[in-house]
Structures are given as C-alpha cells and as structure tokens.
Design an enzyme around this catalytic site. Structure first.
Site, PDB file in Angstrom:
ATOM      1  N   MET A  28       0.798  -1.209   0.000  1.00  0.00           N
ATOM      2  CA  MET A  28       0.000   0.000   0.000  1.00  0.00           C
ATOM      3  C   MET A  28       0.837   1.268   0.000  1.00  0.00           C
ATOM      4  O   MET A  28       0.409   2.292  -0.537  1.00  0.00           O
ATOM      5  CB  MET A  28      -0.912   0.038   1.232  1.00  0.00           C
ATOM      6  CG  MET A  28      -2.049  -0.941   1.196  1.00  0.00           C
ATOM      7  SD  MET A  28      -2.988  -0.903   2.740  1.00  0.00           S
ATOM      8  CE  MET A  28      -3.492   0.804   2.771  1.00  0.00           C
ATOM      9  N   LYS A  49       4.573   8.100   5.897  1.00  0.00           N
ATOM     10  CA  LYS A  49       3.985   6.974   5.173  1.00  0.00           C
ATOM     11  C   LYS A  49       3.311   7.543   3.931  1.00  0.00           C
ATOM     12  O   LYS A  49       2.299   8.244   4.015  1.00  0.00           O
ATOM     13  CB  LYS A  49       2.980   6.223   6.045  1.00  0.00           C
ATOM     14  CG  LYS A  49       2.431   4.971   5.377  1.00  0.00           C
ATOM     15  CD  LYS A  49       1.884   3.997   6.403  1.00  0.00           C
ATOM     16  CE  LYS A  49       1.680   2.614   5.810  1.00  0.00           C
ATOM     17  NZ  LYS A  49       1.484   1.590   6.837  1.00  0.00           N
ATOM     18  N   ASP A 155      -5.824  -5.102  11.888  1.00  0.00           N
ATOM     19  CA  ASP A 155      -4.581  -5.658  11.324  1.00  0.00           C
ATOM     20  C   ASP A 155      -3.500  -5.725  12.398  1.00  0.00           C
ATOM     21  O   ASP A 155      -2.479  -5.058  12.316  1.00  0.00           O
ATOM     22  CB  ASP A 155      -4.116  -4.812  10.142  1.00  0.00           C
ATOM     23  CG  ASP A 155      -2.876  -5.402   9.465  1.00  0.00           C
ATOM     24  OD1 ASP A 155      -2.573  -6.591   9.722  1.00  0.00           O
ATOM     25  OD2 ASP A 155      -2.203  -4.688   8.705  1.00  0.00           O
TER      26      ASP A 155
END
Length: 365
Positions: A28, A49, A155
C-alpha cells in the site's frame, strides 16, 4: 543509492519534508524517515507513510483513509504511534507519524531466527502487556461528547507492532486496514497490490469470511500474536494465501506447544478465550485481555522491564540499524544543511523560525 518505488533517488524533497531513508515498503505504501521543522524552527525527524501512486489516485480509498486517519489521529498513548498530520502532496496521500527508532516485531523475530537467538519469554510477555495496553486505550476512545468511537484496528500483525531501542512498544496503522478492506477487492488486494499478503494469518474468522467485525475481532488478532510469541512459530502454516485464508476462516487453533514452562496452563486458558471461534465467547474487551496477561506475569513472577528489554535490543540489533541511519542523516546535513535563515540554501524554514507553508501543489487535509 536508495530509491523510492517510482525510481526517484533519496534524499528527495516532499512538501515540507526531506526524505532521506527508506524504512519499509509494502503493497500500500512506502515509509520514509524524513526531516521537517517545528513551528519554532527546530529540526524534527518523522516517519512519512506515503501511499503508492495508484492508491493515491483512487478517490474512494482516499476518502476512506482520510476519514479513518482523522478518527484515529487524536489517540494519545505511550503505546500508540502518534499521527501528527495527514494530507496530499503532489497528488500523493501521506501520513506524518512519530518516528520510532527500532524495528517492527516481524523483523525482530526474523533476526532472532536468523541468528539462532532464542527470544526470551519474559520479553514476549512485556511486549504483549504493553501492546495490549495501547489496544485497550484505542478501544476505549470516545468523541468530545463522550460517544464511543468504536475503533477497530483490523490488522494486528507483527509488522504493526513497533519496538524501540529504548524498550518502548507501540501499535501503529490504526484505520489503514479498514480503508484497504472497504475499497479494494480481496483478490485485487492480494494478487495485485499484495496489500493483504501476510495479513490473512492474523484475521479473525469473521473477518476472513468478509463479515462485519467489531472490537472482538481485534481480541482474536491479538490472541494470534500471543500464541506466536509464546510458541515461537507461526500459527497458520498455509502453503499459499488461499490455504491460509481457509485456515483463518476455520479458526482451527492447535494447543500451545508444551515445553515445561510453569505458566503454560494459564497461557492456554487465556488463548482458549482470546481465540474462541465465536466472538461472544472471547474476552469482552481489551482491558480484560490485558488483565489476563498481567495476571500471568504477576502470578508466575515473570521479570520483565522496559530497561531490560531495551538492553536486549541494543545488545543484539542496534549496531545493525542505528549507525547506517546516522550516516544517512549526516550525509543529509552535507547535501541539505538545516540552516534556518532565508536564502542560506538549507532545508530549514525560509523565513527564520516560521515553518514553511505548503507549496501550491501541496494540499494539507
């Protein structure tokens, strides 16, 4: 020379950041170590990120990511990675996060295996207690009016548990898994972007089936972390993603391997509840799970401290990571010195101590 996924070399300027090291790369996003400046002009290291170009161009994914990140950004806890900012620069979605100097749990365990270094169970319990404390805080989070936010991580895999060389343990990436799950088809995510590769093994059975999930799915995901840290191996050993997904849906959990450790019966009782197939049979919340972990630590006099864990990490792993990162930071000073005055050619704010405004093609959300 380090390069990003687009082939552009590091260091590189990205809005108010200078990115100079690549921390990690996944299906991702890429995570960079970067430098920016506080409002008072002091340099600050950050983890940036940056979502891959294809996902950044997906309008639905972008809206979901922004909504989830805004929901989770107010979380303030010692065991949760702090989110400082989120936005879009040059069309790329990014999240500006607290930089944790250390490594993730997945890499830590791989290094231990590679070096044939047994991972001490006392540090496993320390990681589990600290991480569960962060999870419990997120699950309790409420809006300003007292309304529960019902945050679900979705997650809780080892890559989202960070440990620092100061012995800190922090959970990261709250909300990002939901953005992927609700905007990408599972076959697209697994086959094309690898977003879910390695994640099936940490799903609750209801999540693996594609059913609606609540915080009890996180209890199951955390239970897998408990099982694997105490067993010293993966829980689900599917030969491929399809087989692993089948195992996750069935939730056929074997007993914890027995090695004569005094706390094994108590740990098995904890696992039987955390990894129950039906959500109603699990711990009611992360606070109850944390208390069960704490009871084992106190009941069996398991000595684990942040200082001891930090010493273990520094002794065995710091020399492999920290010097290289320091060298790259020093090289950045030569290429783009952090001078604060206007016109001096550094990467600092161009008007004294005022932080640089976003460029015209930079949109902070």
């Amino acid at each position: 020379m380090l390069r990003d996924a687009d082939g552009t070399p590091l260091p590189q300027r990205f809005g108010p950041y200078v990115l100079f090291d690549l921390i990690g790369r996944g299906g991702m996003a890429e995570i960079f170590l970067g430098r920016t400046f506080t409002r008072l002009g002091a340099p600050r290291l950050v983890a940036v990120k940056r979502m891959l170009a294809r996902l950044s161009a997906d309008e639905q994914f972008g809206k979901m990511l922004i909504a989830e990140a805004k929901l989770c950004a107010p979380l303030r806890h010692a065991n949760i990675v702090q989110v400082h900012d989120l936005g879009r620069i040059d069309g790329r979605l990014h999240i500006d996060m607290e930089y944790v100097e250390g490594l993730d749990l997945h890499r830590l365990l791989r290094l231990c295996t590679r070096r044939q270094l047994p991972f001490p169970p006392e540090y496993a319990f320390f990681i589990l207690e600290e991480a569960c404390r962060g999870l419990a805080h997120a699950h309790r989070a409420a809006a300003d009016d007292g309304r529960p936010l019902h945050i679900v991580h979705r997650d809780l895999s080892p890559t989202n548990v960070l440990v620092s060389f100061e012995g800190e343990v922090k959970l990261c990436d709250f909300g990002i898994a939901r953005a992927a799950a609700e905007t990408l088809a599972p076959d697209e995510a697994a086959a094309e972007t690898e977003t879910l590769r390695g994640k099936f093994a940490y799903m609750s059975p209801e999540q693996a089936r594609g059913d609606a999930v609540d915080q009890r799915a996180d209890i199951f995901g955390f239970g897998i972390l408990v099982w694997e840290l105490l067993a010293g191996r993966r829980l689900y050993k599917g030969g491929n993603d399809i087989e692993t997904l089948r195992l996750a849906r069935e939730a056929a959990v074997p007993p914890l391997p027995r090695r004569g450790r005094p706390w094994e019966d108590a740990a098995q009782d904890l696992l039987d509840r955390a990894l129950a197939r039906h959500p109603a049979d699990r711990f009611p919340d992360a606070d109850a799970l944390h208390d069960a972990i704490r009871d084992i630590i106190l009941g069996f006099d398991i000595r684990c401290s942040q200082l001891g864990f930090a010493e273990f990490l520094r002794q065995h792993f710091a020399e492999q990571i920290v010097p290289l990162r320091r060298d790259r930071e020093r090289a950045l000073d030569l290429i783009a010195p952090p001078r604060h005055a206007a016109g001096q050619g550094g990467d600092g704010p161009p008007h004294g101590v005022e932080r640089r405004s976003p460029r015209p093609n930079s949109t902070m959300l």
